[in-house]
Design a protein around this motif. Structure first.
Motif, mmCIF file in Angstrom:
data_model
loop_
_atom_site.group_PDB
_atom_site.id
_atom_site.type_symbol
_atom_site.label_atom_id
_atom_site.label_comp_id
_atom_site.label_asym_id
_atom_site.label_seq_id
_atom_site.Cartn_x
_atom_site.Cartn_y
_atom_site.Cartn_z
ATOM 1 N N ARG A 10 6.935 7.971 0.833
ATOM 2 C CA ARG A 10 6.848 6.585 0.355
ATOM 3 C C ARG A 10 8.157 5.813 0.575
ATOM 4 O O ARG A 10 8.224 4.629 0.356
ATOM 5 N N ARG A 26 -1.462 9.815 4.702
ATOM 6 C CA ARG A 26 -1.346 10.168 3.281
ATOM 7 C C ARG A 26 -0.291 11.245 3.044
ATOM 8 O O ARG A 26 0.292 11.320 1.970
ATOM 9 N N ARG A 27 -0.062 12.072 4.068
ATOM 10 C CA ARG A 27 0.935 13.135 3.940
ATOM 11 C C ARG A 27 2.366 12.603 4.042
ATOM 12 O O ARG A 27 3.298 13.268 3.615
ATOM 13 N N SER A 52 -5.828 8.823 8.887
ATOM 14 C CA SER A 52 -5.587 8.424 7.493
ATOM 15 C C SER A 52 -5.066 9.601 6.667
ATOM 16 O O SER A 52 -4.231 9.422 5.785
ATOM 17 N N ARG A 53 -5.548 10.824 6.985
ATOM 18 C CA ARG A 53 -5.033 12.027 6.314
ATOM 19 C C ARG A 53 -3.557 12.230 6.633
ATOM 20 O O ARG A 53 -2.758 12.549 5.756
ATOM 21 N N HIS A 93 0.838 -1.206 0.000
ATOM 22 C CA HIS A 93 0.000 0.000 0.000
ATOM 23 C C HIS A 93 0.870 1.253 0.000
ATOM 24 O O HIS A 93 0.573 2.214 -0.714
ATOM 25 N N LYS A 114 -1.058 4.422 -1.702
ATOM 26 C CA LYS A 114 -2.359 4.566 -1.034
ATOM 27 C C LYS A 114 -2.201 5.469 0.183
ATOM 28 O O LYS A 114 -3.083 6.228 0.531
ATOM 29 N N HIS A 115 -1.060 5.306 0.857
ATOM 30 C CA HIS A 115 -0.679 6.205 1.950
ATOM 31 C C HIS A 115 0.815 6.051 2.160
ATOM 32 O O HIS A 115 1.439 5.182 1.560
#
Length: 171
Positions: A117, A113-114, A109-110, A34, A39-40
């Protein structure tokens, strides 16, 4: 929610009598994917692993909690940790039934996402694996490798030997 493929893989591992950490590994692998797909993100490989383990626990895999450090905290903390691990505390029972608020869930979840990776890169995961292995004794690592060879089965051992031969050719 874990993907159907992940739940099936974990169930297969359980049927085959593999350890809970192997079953949980399916969820950790899904989480790493993910992060790689975007995705995040995650701040570190440890965070991605922790999220995967948390998913595994929620899915019913009996993953043991993190062992407490060798330096014992005050006896009060130690006893509450013991109670939490056995599941006797009232707050823990309540936590299983009560969902976290939608506002808190969306905020976490926000925040994820920030994040970047890079935590799921091969380099970062390799570094994390080496660091984790270095904390274990040589005997412990050797015993794990021997057990893996024993439980792999004939076909698995053959496949591993072929793979090793291929990688030796390349080097």
């Amino acid at each position: 929610m874990p993907e159907k493929k992940t739940r099936q893989a974990a169930a297969r591992d359980k049927r085959q009598g593999k350890s809970s950490s192997t079953q949980a590994g399916e969820y950790v692998h899904e989480e790493i994917e993910h992060v790689r797909k975007g995705k995040h993100g995650a701040r570190s490989p440890q965070q991605a692993i922790a999220i995967g383990l948390s998913k595994a626990r929620r899915a019913g895999v009996k993953v043991p909690r993190k062992k407490s450090s060798t330096k014992k905290a005050s006896s009060k903390k130690a006893s509450s940790r013991k109670r939490a691990s056995t599941g006797k505390s009232a707050s823990r029972k309540r936590a299983t039934t009560k969902r976290s608020s939608a506002k808190r869930a969306s905020a976490s979840s926000r925040a994820l996402r920030r994040e970047g990776r890079g935590a799921a890169s091969k380099r970062a995961l390799s570094k994390q694996g080496k660091r984790a292995a270095s904390k274990r004794s040589s005997a412990s690592r050797s015993a794990a490798a021997k057990k893996a060879a024993r439980t792999k089965g004939t076909r698995g051992r053959s496949a591993a030997a072929k793979k090793a031969a291929r990688t030796r050719k390349r080097a």
